[in-house]
Design a protein around this motif. Sequence first.
Motif, PDB file in Angstrom:
ATOM      1  N   ASP A  20     -16.385  -0.119  28.677  1.00 26.34           N
ATOM      2  CA  ASP A  20     -16.476   1.291  29.071  1.00 26.34           C
ATOM      3  C   ASP A  20     -16.518   2.252  27.885  1.00 26.34           C
ATOM      4  O   ASP A  20     -16.472   3.463  28.065  1.00 26.34           O
ATOM      5  N   VAL A  21     -16.641   1.730  26.650  1.00 22.81           N
ATOM      6  CA  VAL A  21     -16.650   2.584  25.452  1.00 22.81           C
ATOM      7  C   VAL A  21     -17.853   2.257  24.568  1.00 22.81           C
ATOM      8  O   VAL A  21     -18.120   1.092  24.277  1.00 22.81           O
ATOM      9  N   GLU A  22     -18.582   3.297  24.163  1.00 20.52           N
ATOM     10  CA  GLU A  22     -19.622   3.172  23.147  1.00 20.52           C
ATOM     11  C   GLU A  22     -19.309   4.178  22.051  1.00 20.52           C
ATOM     12  O   GLU A  22     -18.690   5.217  22.317  1.00 20.52           O
ATOM     13  N   ALA A  23     -19.716   3.877  20.823  1.00 18.10           N
ATOM     14  CA  ALA A  23     -19.399   4.737  19.681  1.00 18.10           C
ATOM     15  C   ALA A  23     -20.656   5.363  19.105  1.00 18.10           C
ATOM     16  O   ALA A  23     -21.710   4.723  19.033  1.00 18.10           O
ATOM     17  N   LEU A  35     -20.673   2.939   5.343  1.00 21.04           N
ATOM     18  CA  LEU A  35     -20.359   1.520   5.504  1.00 21.04           C
ATOM     19  C   LEU A  35     -18.881   1.346   5.869  1.00 21.04           C
ATOM     20  O   LEU A  35     -18.541   0.563   6.756  1.00 21.04           O
ATOM     21  N   GLU A  36     -18.002   2.108   5.227  1.00 22.45           N
ATOM     22  CA  GLU A  36     -16.570   2.051   5.549  1.00 22.45           C
ATOM     23  C   GLU A  36     -16.315   2.486   6.987  1.00 22.45           C
ATOM     24  O   GLU A  36     -15.507   1.891   7.698  1.00 22.45           O
ATOM     25  N   ALA A  37     -17.007   3.546   7.425  1.00 23.17           N
ATOM     26  CA  ALA A  37     -16.826   4.052   8.791  1.00 23.17           C
ATOM     27  C   ALA A  37     -17.235   2.992   9.810  1.00 23.17           C
ATOM     28  O   ALA A  37     -16.500   2.718  10.764  1.00 23.17           O
ATOM     29  N   VAL A  38     -18.402   2.376   9.609  1.00 18.22           N
ATOM     30  CA  VAL A  38     -18.898   1.372  10.548  1.00 18.22           C
ATOM     31  C   VAL A  38     -18.013   0.128  10.529  1.00 18.22           C
ATOM     32  O   VAL A  38     -17.677  -0.421  11.575  1.00 18.22           O
ATOM     33  N   ARG A  39     -17.617  -0.303   9.342  1.00 16.34           N
ATOM     34  CA  ARG A  39     -16.726  -1.469   9.267  1.00 16.34           C
ATOM     35  C   ARG A  39     -15.402  -1.202   9.973  1.00 16.34           C
ATOM     36  O   ARG A  39     -14.809  -2.108  10.557  1.00 16.34           O
ATOM     37  N   SER A  40     -14.938   0.057   9.930  1.00 19.38           N
ATOM     38  CA  SER A  40     -13.688   0.370  10.640  1.00 19.38           C
ATOM     39  C   SER A  40     -13.875   0.234  12.148  1.00 19.38           C
ATOM     40  O   SER A  40     -12.921  -0.066  12.866  1.00 19.38           O
ATOM     41  N   LEU A  41     -15.091   0.425  12.634  1.00 20.69           N
ATOM     42  CA  LEU A  41     -15.392   0.178  14.057  1.00 20.69           C
ATOM     43  C   LEU A  41     -15.508  -1.319  14.321  1.00 20.69           C
ATOM     44  O   LEU A  41     -15.019  -1.822  15.335  1.00 20.69           O
ATOM     45  N   TRP A  42     -16.173  -2.038  13.417  1.00 19.23           N
ATOM     46  CA  TRP A  42     -16.341  -3.484  13.583  1.00 19.23           C
ATOM     47  C   TRP A  42     -15.004  -4.218  13.521  1.00 19.23           C
ATOM     48  O   TRP A  42     -14.895  -5.329  14.023  1.00 19.23           O
ATOM     49  N   ASN A  43     -13.999  -3.606  12.903  1.00 23.97           N
ATOM     50  CA  ASN A  43     -12.694  -4.257  12.738  1.00 23.97           C
ATOM     51  C   ASN A  43     -11.658  -3.806  13.765  1.00 23.97           C
ATOM     52  O   ASN A  43     -10.466  -4.059  13.597  1.00 23.97           O
ATOM     53  N   GLN A  44     -12.099  -3.167  14.830  1.00 26.58           N
ATOM     54  CA  GLN A  44     -11.172  -2.723  15.868  1.00 26.58           C
ATOM     55  C   GLN A  44     -10.599  -3.917  16.635  1.00 26.58           C
ATOM     56  O   GLN A  44     -11.288  -4.923  16.852  1.00 26.58           O
ATOM     57  N   THR A  45      -9.354  -3.800  17.077  1.00 23.16           N
ATOM     58  CA  THR A  45      -8.755  -4.836  17.918  1.00 23.16           C
ATOM     59  C   THR A  45      -9.407  -4.829  19.306  1.00 23.16           C
ATOM     60  O   THR A  45      -9.396  -5.835  20.000  1.00 23.16           O
ATOM     61  N   LEU A  46      -9.955  -3.697  19.706  1.00 21.93           N
ATOM     62  CA  LEU A  46     -10.728  -3.557  20.938  1.00 21.93           C
ATOM     63  C   LEU A  46     -12.043  -2.898  20.533  1.00 21.93           C
ATOM     64  O   LEU A  46     -12.062  -1.726  20.182  1.00 21.93           O
ATOM     65  N   THR A 118      -6.345  -0.302  15.438  1.00 29.36           N
ATOM     66  CA  THR A 118      -5.945  -0.191  16.850  1.00 29.36           C
ATOM     67  C   THR A 118      -6.363   1.145  17.482  1.00 29.36           C
ATOM     68  O   THR A 118      -5.960   1.447  18.604  1.00 29.36           O
ATOM     69  N   TYR A 119      -7.174   1.939  16.791  1.00 25.53           N
ATOM     70  CA  TYR A 119      -7.536   3.272  17.290  1.00 25.53           C
ATOM     71  C   TYR A 119      -8.107   3.220  18.714  1.00 25.53           C
ATOM     72  O   TYR A 119      -7.598   3.876  19.617  1.00 25.53           O
ATOM     73  N   ILE A 120      -9.166   2.449  18.920  1.00 26.88           N
ATOM     74  CA  ILE A 120      -9.799   2.425  20.251  1.00 26.88           C
ATOM     75  C   ILE A 120      -8.806   1.929  21.294  1.00 26.88           C
ATOM     76  O   ILE A 120      -8.664   2.522  22.364  1.00 26.88           O
ATOM     77  N   GLU A 121      -8.105   0.854  20.987  1.00 30.68           N
ATOM     78  CA  GLU A 121      -7.155   0.280  21.933  1.00 30.68           C
ATOM     79  C   GLU A 121      -6.111   1.310  22.370  1.00 30.68           C
ATOM     80  O   GLU A 121      -5.802   1.430  23.556  1.00 30.68           O
ATOM     81  N   ALA A 136      -9.378  12.550  24.069  1.00 29.79           N
ATOM     82  CA  ALA A 136      -8.140  12.105  23.421  1.00 29.79           C
ATOM     83  C   ALA A 136      -8.452  11.731  21.977  1.00 29.79           C
ATOM     84  O   ALA A 136      -9.555  11.294  21.660  1.00 29.79           O
ATOM     85  N   SER A 137      -7.457  11.910  21.122  1.00 29.11           N
ATOM     86  CA  SER A 137      -7.614  11.567  19.720  1.00 29.11           C
ATOM     87  C   SER A 137      -6.269  11.147  19.155  1.00 29.11           C
ATOM     88  O   SER A 137      -5.408  10.676  19.891  1.00 29.11           O
ATOM     89  N   SER A 138      -6.084  11.357  17.873  1.00 30.92           N
ATOM     90  CA  SER A 138      -4.851  10.948  17.216  1.00 30.92           C
ATOM     91  C   SER A 138      -4.589  11.873  16.029  1.00 30.92           C
ATOM     92  O   SER A 138      -5.385  12.752  15.733  1.00 30.92           O
ATOM     93  N   TRP A 139      -3.477  11.623  15.356  1.00 27.25           N
ATOM     94  CA  TRP A 139      -3.245  12.305  14.092  1.00 27.25           C
ATOM     95  C   TRP A 139      -4.274  11.797  13.101  1.00 27.25           C
ATOM     96  O   TRP A 139      -4.902  10.765  13.308  1.00 27.25           O
ATOM     97  N   MET A 140      -4.432  12.531  12.000  1.00 26.67           N
ATOM     98  CA  MET A 140      -5.447  12.179  11.023  1.00 26.67           C
ATOM     99  C   MET A 140      -4.844  12.201   9.623  1.00 26.67           C
ATOM    100  O   MET A 140      -4.216  13.184   9.234  1.00 26.67           O
ATOM    101  N   GLN A 141      -5.027  11.097   8.898  1.00 23.53           N
ATOM    102  CA  GLN A 141      -4.574  11.007   7.503  1.00 23.53           C
ATOM    103  C   GLN A 141      -5.739  11.415   6.614  1.00 23.53           C
ATOM    104  O   GLN A 141      -6.802  10.810   6.678  1.00 23.53           O
ATOM    105  N   THR A 142      -5.567  12.460   5.817  1.00 25.27           N
ATOM    106  CA  THR A 142      -6.621  12.853   4.888  1.00 25.27           C
ATOM    107  C   THR A 142      -6.344  12.216   3.530  1.00 25.27           C
ATOM    108  O   THR A 142      -5.206  11.870   3.213  1.00 25.27           O
ATOM    109  N   PHE A 143      -7.394  12.064   2.741  1.00 21.25           N
ATOM    110  CA  PHE A 143      -7.244  11.494   1.410  1.00 21.25           C
ATOM    111  C   PHE A 143      -8.267  12.144   0.499  1.00 21.25           C
ATOM    112  O   PHE A 143      -9.168  12.827   0.959  1.00 21.25           O
ATOM    113  N   GLY A 144      -8.125  11.934  -0.795  1.00 18.71           N
ATOM    114  CA  GLY A 144      -9.063  12.542  -1.744  1.00 18.71           C
ATOM    115  C   GLY A 144      -8.507  13.858  -2.252  1.00 18.71           C
ATOM    116  O   GLY A 144      -7.452  13.893  -2.874  1.00 18.71           O
TER     117      GLY A 144
END
Length: 177
Positions: A20-23, A35-46, A118-121, A136-144
């Motif tokens: 029921d979810v597409e990105a 590449l980092e963004a997509v890999r973070s999707l490919w590495n989801q627990t769900l 675990t973001y999607i899950e 729905a979303s979550s808190w966000m950690q910024t960096f840089g």
Amino acid sequence: GDFMETNAAEKRNRHRIAADVEAVVTSYNQGDMILEAVRSLWNQTLLPAKIIITDDGSSDENSVRMLKQIESDPGMPVPTRILRQENRGVSAARNNGIRETHSPIVLVLDGDDRLKPTYIEQVVRMLRERPAMIAASSWMQTFGVMNAVIKPAGGDLSAFLSRNCCPATHMFRREVW
């Protein structure tokens, strides 16, 4: 060849897929970050059922190379395709990607963001358990430049009319789009 195909099949079996979810990921000259963004999707627990990357006319050589690398990666655990358009801005790119989705829930992700595994899950659970909730979303950690935790307040429609209560990366019900 065969090793890569086995690896992709093993990855699919190891991860659960949220039918029921597409990105939708927006990209414009983001270099290695896409590449980092997509890999973070490919590495989801769900995993999402599908990933659509809308490239908003990237012209930077490294960005174009990264997109080609993603597109030809034999280890992608779910279908991942790239829509290419002339540069029209992030909103047009996001809407173009959303138009290509069919799932009831859509995750939108900026090409310079990364998700924890675990973001999607965790986030989809909120939408599934609360039919009246639209996004729905979550808190966000910024960096840089700034290293901080951003804690969006959320709220009802009146809160969203007066201020931004949700980061660009979030999940929402496609029917309200």
